[in-house]
Write a protein that holds these residues in place. Sequence first.
Motif, PDB file in Angstrom:
ATOM      1  N   ARG A  22       1.000  -0.909  -0.147  1.00 13.64           N
ATOM      2  CA  ARG A  22       0.162  -0.378   0.018  1.00 13.64           C
ATOM      3  C   ARG A  22       1.001   0.911   0.119  1.00 13.64           C
ATOM      4  O   ARG A  22       1.223   1.706   1.037  1.00 13.64           O
ATOM      5  N   ARG A  23       1.711   0.864  -0.833  1.00 13.86           N
ATOM      6  CA  ARG A  23       2.349   2.255  -1.179  1.00 13.86           C
ATOM      7  C   ARG A  23       2.438   3.207  -2.640  1.00 13.86           C
ATOM      8  O   ARG A  23       1.589   2.766  -3.096  1.00 13.86           O
ATOM      9  N   ARG A  71       8.867   5.897 -16.510  1.00 14.87           N
ATOM     10  CA  ARG A  71       9.663   6.435 -15.214  1.00 14.87           C
ATOM     11  C   ARG A  71       9.223   6.528 -14.016  1.00 14.87           C
ATOM     12  O   ARG A  71       8.992   7.352 -12.792  1.00 14.87           O
ATOM     13  N   LEU A  72       8.460   4.994 -13.598  1.00 15.70           N
ATOM     14  CA  LEU A  72       8.893   4.455 -12.244  1.00 15.70           C
ATOM     15  C   LEU A  72       8.684   4.663 -11.295  1.00 15.70           C
ATOM     16  O   LEU A  72      10.068   4.069 -11.252  1.00 15.70           O
ATOM     17  N   SER A  73       8.605   5.332 -10.238  1.00 15.50           N
ATOM     18  CA  SER A  73       9.189   5.411  -8.628  1.00 15.50           C
ATOM     19  C   SER A  73       8.465   4.568  -7.723  1.00 15.50           C
ATOM     20  O   SER A  73       7.355   5.213  -7.543  1.00 15.50           O
ATOM     21  N   PRO A  74       8.305   3.980  -6.541  1.00 16.66           N
ATOM     22  CA  PRO A  74       7.867   3.854  -5.548  1.00 16.66           C
ATOM     23  C   PRO A  74       8.514   4.792  -4.472  1.00 16.66           C
ATOM     24  O   PRO A  74       9.197   5.131  -4.682  1.00 16.66           O
ATOM     25  N   MET A  75       6.958   5.488  -4.226  1.00 16.34           N
ATOM     26  CA  MET A  75       7.271   6.288  -2.657  1.00 16.34           C
ATOM     27  C   MET A  75       7.419   5.893  -1.633  1.00 16.34           C
ATOM     28  O   MET A  75       7.256   4.429  -1.584  1.00 16.34           O
ATOM     29  N   SER A  76       8.098   6.179  -0.822  1.00 19.43           N
ATOM     30  CA  SER A  76       7.787   5.876   0.726  1.00 19.43           C
ATOM     31  C   SER A  76       6.403   6.093   1.631  1.00 19.43           C
ATOM     32  O   SER A  76       6.232   5.448   2.458  1.00 19.43           O
ATOM     33  N   GLU A  77       5.763   7.490   0.705  1.00 25.80           N
ATOM     34  CA  GLU A  77       4.280   7.414   1.502  1.00 25.80           C
ATOM     35  C   GLU A  77       3.283   6.020   1.332  1.00 25.80           C
ATOM     36  O   GLU A  77       2.952   5.662   0.346  1.00 25.80           O
ATOM     37  N   THR A  78       2.445   5.807   2.287  1.00 29.25           N
ATOM     38  CA  THR A  78       1.712   4.612   2.273  1.00 29.25           C
ATOM     39  C   THR A  78       0.238   5.504   2.587  1.00 29.25           C
ATOM     40  O   THR A  78       0.005   6.122   2.503  1.00 29.25           O
ATOM     41  N   PHE A  79      -0.710   4.545   2.152  1.00 31.93           N
ATOM     42  CA  PHE A  79      -2.336   4.988   1.935  1.00 31.93           C
ATOM     43  C   PHE A  79      -3.056   3.852   2.421  1.00 31.93           C
ATOM     44  O   PHE A  79      -2.180   2.362   2.075  1.00 31.93           O
ATOM     45  N   GLU A  80      -4.291   4.276   3.185  1.00 34.19           N
ATOM     46  CA  GLU A  80      -5.240   3.340   3.137  1.00 34.19           C
ATOM     47  C   GLU A  80      -5.846   2.547   2.275  1.00 34.19           C
ATOM     48  O   GLU A  80      -6.199   4.027   1.524  1.00 34.19           O
ATOM     49  N   PRO A  81      -6.832   1.285   1.927  1.00 32.95           N
ATOM     50  CA  PRO A  81      -7.748   1.534   0.650  1.00 32.95           C
ATOM     51  C   PRO A  81      -8.901   2.454   0.716  1.00 32.95           C
ATOM     52  O   PRO A  81      -9.216   3.030   1.999  1.00 32.95           O
TER      53      PRO A  81
END
Length: 99
Positions: A22-23, A71-81
């Motif tokens: 969930r990032r 240019r796909l980057s995973p981020m450190s921020e998470t999320f709730e569905p």
Amino acid sequence: MAEALVRGGGMNQIILTAVRDRRRIRFWYDNEFRTVEPHCYGRDAHGSGSLIGFQLGSNRWRWFHVPWMTRLSPMSETFEPRPDYDPEVLGMAEVLAQV
């Protein structure tokens, strides 16, 4: 914000991991950067990679054609569905991962 630029074959694993963990992810699509909360990743009826996610900024659900993403980057921020996420109306031919 810790991000790692990913290209090519690594995209599949990055998207799968982002959905599982969930990032948020960020990528170039249709001439601009998109920041997305990925909720469902799979294949459409034609066998192409597809991503359904909530796009921040425009604050709406979007269906993305993965081969068009760069240019796909995973981020450190998470999320709730998101509470309005409904996997029953996806239309995805094959679901590989979803929240």
